[in-house]
Design an enzyme around this catalytic site. Structure first.
Site, PDB file in Angstrom:
ATOM      1  N   LEU A 131       0.828  -1.202   0.000  1.00 37.17           N
ATOM      2  CA  LEU A 131       0.000   0.000   0.000  1.00 37.17           C
ATOM      3  C   LEU A 131       0.868   1.261   0.000  1.00 37.17           C
ATOM      4  CD1 LEU A 131      -2.849   1.221   0.167  1.00 37.17           C
ATOM      5  CD2 LEU A 131      -2.647   1.112   2.666  1.00 37.17           C
ATOM      6  N   ASP A 132       0.663   2.109  -1.007  1.00 35.29           N
ATOM      7  CA  ASP A 132       1.390   3.374  -1.152  1.00 35.29           C
ATOM      8  C   ASP A 132       2.902   3.164  -1.188  1.00 35.29           C
ATOM      9  OD1 ASP A 132      -1.036   4.762  -1.103  1.00 35.29           O
ATOM     10  OD2 ASP A 132      -1.009   4.906   1.080  1.00 35.29           O
TER      11      ASP A 132
END
Length: 298
Positions: A241-242
């Site tokens: 994530l990210d």
């Protein structure tokens, strides 16, 4: 009411015989000479060439070449076939793109409109030399605006219980001819199976200057910490994530007098500019991904 969109002339229309070549390979002598000689032998004229090496002694080498080749559309398959011999000799990962074949974009959006609006403005002005094939959203807020441009809009609701079904629906409406998916503040996590379909072809805008203030409410975090700059990050989506390869970032200085709402306003401006840059560089074949980093010839 449908908006009659007038678009400026595009690069792809001006140069029907232009192609781009992207190369990454282990560095060593003779790479540039071999590529240049190959193009010369096939009657191509190089109009731009960029190179970068991570380390001349055992590092990776990256190259982007734009060239004009008479009767490109008729010859490009032959050129690709013959170049494979050069590529094998230098252990290249490579691609050759026909500039006149515009990339097809799918834009995913939720409720916030600023990034989507920026992309549509730039597309309308001819600054994004691509075709926006469709917009997908888990809400209907942007439907009328998108359809006013004559662009198909698909409302696909997403809940925790229907996420897998929703992604299958998304893949169905996207089809097999989409080159890149843009998450223009699409507030849903993309599953690993979906990412695998579009490896390094999903671009997200993160409302923070990564890696700081990841997760939810970044502007509230920034305000509480009394930051003096805020920013945004465009990156390719991966299973982390990210945490995918960063394409572009930007920042703006702020002060103690800026409250959370002002930080959000400033942040929205940065987000829309950063995402548009990243998309433009992707569709112009300016980005090479190596592990979790990018080389961007801009």
């Amino acid at each position: 009411m449908e908006l009659h969109v007038k678009r400026e002339h595009s690069l792809s229309g001006q140069y029907p015989n232009r192609a781009r070549m992207l190369i990454s390979c282990p560095d060593g002598p003779g790479i540039v000479a071999a590529v240049s000689q190959f193009l010369y032998q096939h009657g191509a004229n190089i109009v731009q060439s960029d190179q970068y090496t991570m380390d001349p002694d055992g590092g990776m080498f990256f190259m982007r070449v734009e060239f004009d080749l008479p009767k490109l559309a008729e010859r490009i398959d032959e050129v690709r076939s013959v170049f494979s011999g050069v590529a094998e000799r230098f252990k290249m990962n490579w691609q050759i793109f026909n500039v006149s074949q515009k990339k097809r974009l799918a834009i995913f959006v939720s409720k916030e409109d600023h990034c989507l609006v920026e992309l549509l403005w730039q597309w309308q002005a001819g600054d994004l030399d691509a075709d926006i094939a469709l917009v997908v959203s888990n809400h209907t807020d942007m439907q009328a605006y998108v359809e006013s441009f004559g662009i198909p809009f698909y409302h696909i609701p997403v809940t925790a219980d229907t996420k897998a079904e929703a992604e299958q629906h998304q893949l169905k409406v996207i089809g097999d001819d989409i080159d890149v998916i843009i998450l223009a503040r699409y507030m849903q996590i993309i599953s690993p199976s979906f990412i695998e379909h579009y490896r390094h072809r999903i671009i997200n805008i993160h409302h923070s200057f990564l890696p700081a203030f990841v997760g939810g409410k970044p502007y509230a975090q920034a305000y509480q910490r009394g930051v003096k700059i805020i920013g945004a990050t465009a990156h390719y989506v991966t299973e982390e994530l990210d945490g995918g390869p960063i394409i572009e970032q930007d920042v703006q200085r702020v002060s103690h007098s800026d409250d959370v709402n002002e930080l959000k306003r400033i942040g929205r401006t940065i987000e829309r500019v950063v995402l548009a840059r990243a998309v433009k560089w992707h569709i112009e074949d300016r980005i090479l991904v190596h592990h979790n980093k990018t080389v961007v010839f801009n």
